[in-house]
Scaffold this active site. Sequence first.
Site, short mmCIF file in Angstrom:
data_model
loop_
_atom_site.label_atom_id
_atom_site.label_comp_id
_atom_site.label_asym_id
_atom_site.label_seq_id
_atom_site.Cartn_x
_atom_site.Cartn_y
_atom_site.Cartn_z
N ASN A 12 34.11 30.35 48.30
CA ASN A 12 34.12 31.70 49.51
C ASN A 12 32.74 32.38 48.75
OD1 ASN A 12 34.46 34.28 50.02
ND2 ASN A 12 36.09 34.81 48.38
N TRP A 13 31.71 33.07 50.05
CA TRP A 13 30.77 33.07 49.47
C TRP A 13 30.48 35.01 50.00
CZ3 TRP A 13 27.29 30.09 54.09
CH2 TRP A 13 26.32 28.89 53.38
N LYS A 14 31.88 35.03 49.92
CA LYS A 14 32.22 36.84 49.72
C LYS A 14 31.01 36.44 50.86
CE LYS A 14 33.80 35.49 45.79
NZ LYS A 14 34.61 36.51 44.40
N HIS A 99 43.03 38.56 49.07
CA HIS A 99 41.64 38.25 48.39
C HIS A 99 41.55 39.75 47.36
CE1 HIS A 99 38.05 37.76 45.47
NE2 HIS A 99 38.58 36.56 45.60
N GLU A 101 39.87 40.96 46.54
CA GLU A 101 38.60 42.35 46.66
C GLU A 101 38.80 42.97 47.97
OE1 GLU A 101 35.35 39.50 46.89
OE2 GLU A 101 35.32 39.67 44.70
N GLU A 169 43.80 33.73 40.93
CA GLU A 169 42.49 34.53 40.17
C GLU A 169 42.72 35.48 39.85
OE1 GLU A 169 39.61 33.16 43.29
OE2 GLU A 169 39.70 35.29 43.83
N GLY A 175 33.48 36.82 38.79
CA GLY A 175 32.18 37.03 38.61
C GLY A 175 31.94 37.50 37.61
N SER A 214 35.17 32.79 37.94
CA SER A 214 34.43 31.41 37.38
C SER A 214 34.34 30.75 37.17
CB SER A 214 33.86 32.43 35.89
OG SER A 214 33.99 33.71 36.13
N GLY A 235 33.33 31.16 44.19
CA GLY A 235 32.69 31.92 44.60
C GLY A 235 31.55 32.08 44.43
N GLY A 236 30.58 32.34 43.35
CA GLY A 236 29.10 32.44 42.90
C GLY A 236 28.85 31.05 42.94
O1 LIG Z 1 36.98 33.49 45.64
C1 LIG Z 1 36.56 33.48 44.36
C2 LIG Z 1 36.95 34.54 43.77
O2 LIG Z 1 37.25 35.69 43.53
C3 LIG Z 1 35.55 33.72 42.59
O3 LIG Z 1 34.46 33.89 42.82
P1 LIG Z 1 33.72 33.76 40.99
O4 LIG Z 1 33.97 32.00 41.34
O5 LIG Z 1 32.04 34.18 41.54
O6 LIG Z 1 34.21 34.37 39.84
#
Ligand SMILES: O=C[C@H](O)COP(=O)(O)O
Length: 251
Positions: A12-14, A99, A101, A169, A175, A214, A235-236
Amino acid sequence: MNMATRPLIAGNWKMNGTGAGIEELARLKTLLEEAGTVESDIVVCPPATLIHRAAQTVEGGPIRIGGQDCHSSVNGAHTGDISAAMLLDAGASHVILGHSERRADHGETDSIVRSKCEAALSGGLIPIVCVGETETERGEGNANQVVAEQLRGSLPEHFGNTPIVVAYEPIWAIGTGKTATPADIEEMHGHIRELLIERFGRSGEAARLLYGGSVKSDNAGTILSTPNVNGALVGGASLKANDFFSIIVAA
Ligand SMILES: O=C[C@H](O)COP(=O)(O)O
């Protein structure tokens, strides 16, 4: 890992990525080609602006493309929104829904997530439905109950023939560099599995349960070998081809 199920590693690149991100995607495709057989399904969910280019970039390879949200309507006066049909048309096969967020930033309730999920299914997309508790909820011993409630409210009555994907999650792990312990992940994924079986029978048994929060190359192996973990929502670490590739290799 539940060996009966092929793992799904989703990135997920957000709200990250412009044209330069497409080069990373092309690099990921090359890394996977060089590695040969891929044992996982791989989905990358870039921002909506990049979906079409991303889909063209990964054509002919194992990577599939997903959206990060869709509207519950097919079309209409919804400025700034995107429908499931539009995602499909742009080349997406999956969509992340609910999600944390979006639940936090856009006030998405379980019932909104459920409508979006129904729209995604009728639009021909595979929804990846996210659930997870806050740190306070976990601290108060309510994590299982919170997640059960989210699942009850966010999932539709039927998935038809579409395979179910749920991403657990824990919000406090997103994050932050903190991850749930393998024991906590195992317990929560076992709990989610039971709820899905109770509700969807055999589809619940076959559902893919992703862990997110994470996930990095150095913890992916442990997380992905936990019972009832059938993949990861990253994510990141999905933004850089090398990092994401290492996680795919760990699966
Ligand atoms: O969609 C992905 C998640 O929110 C995890 O994000 P993260 O891997 O940056 O903690």
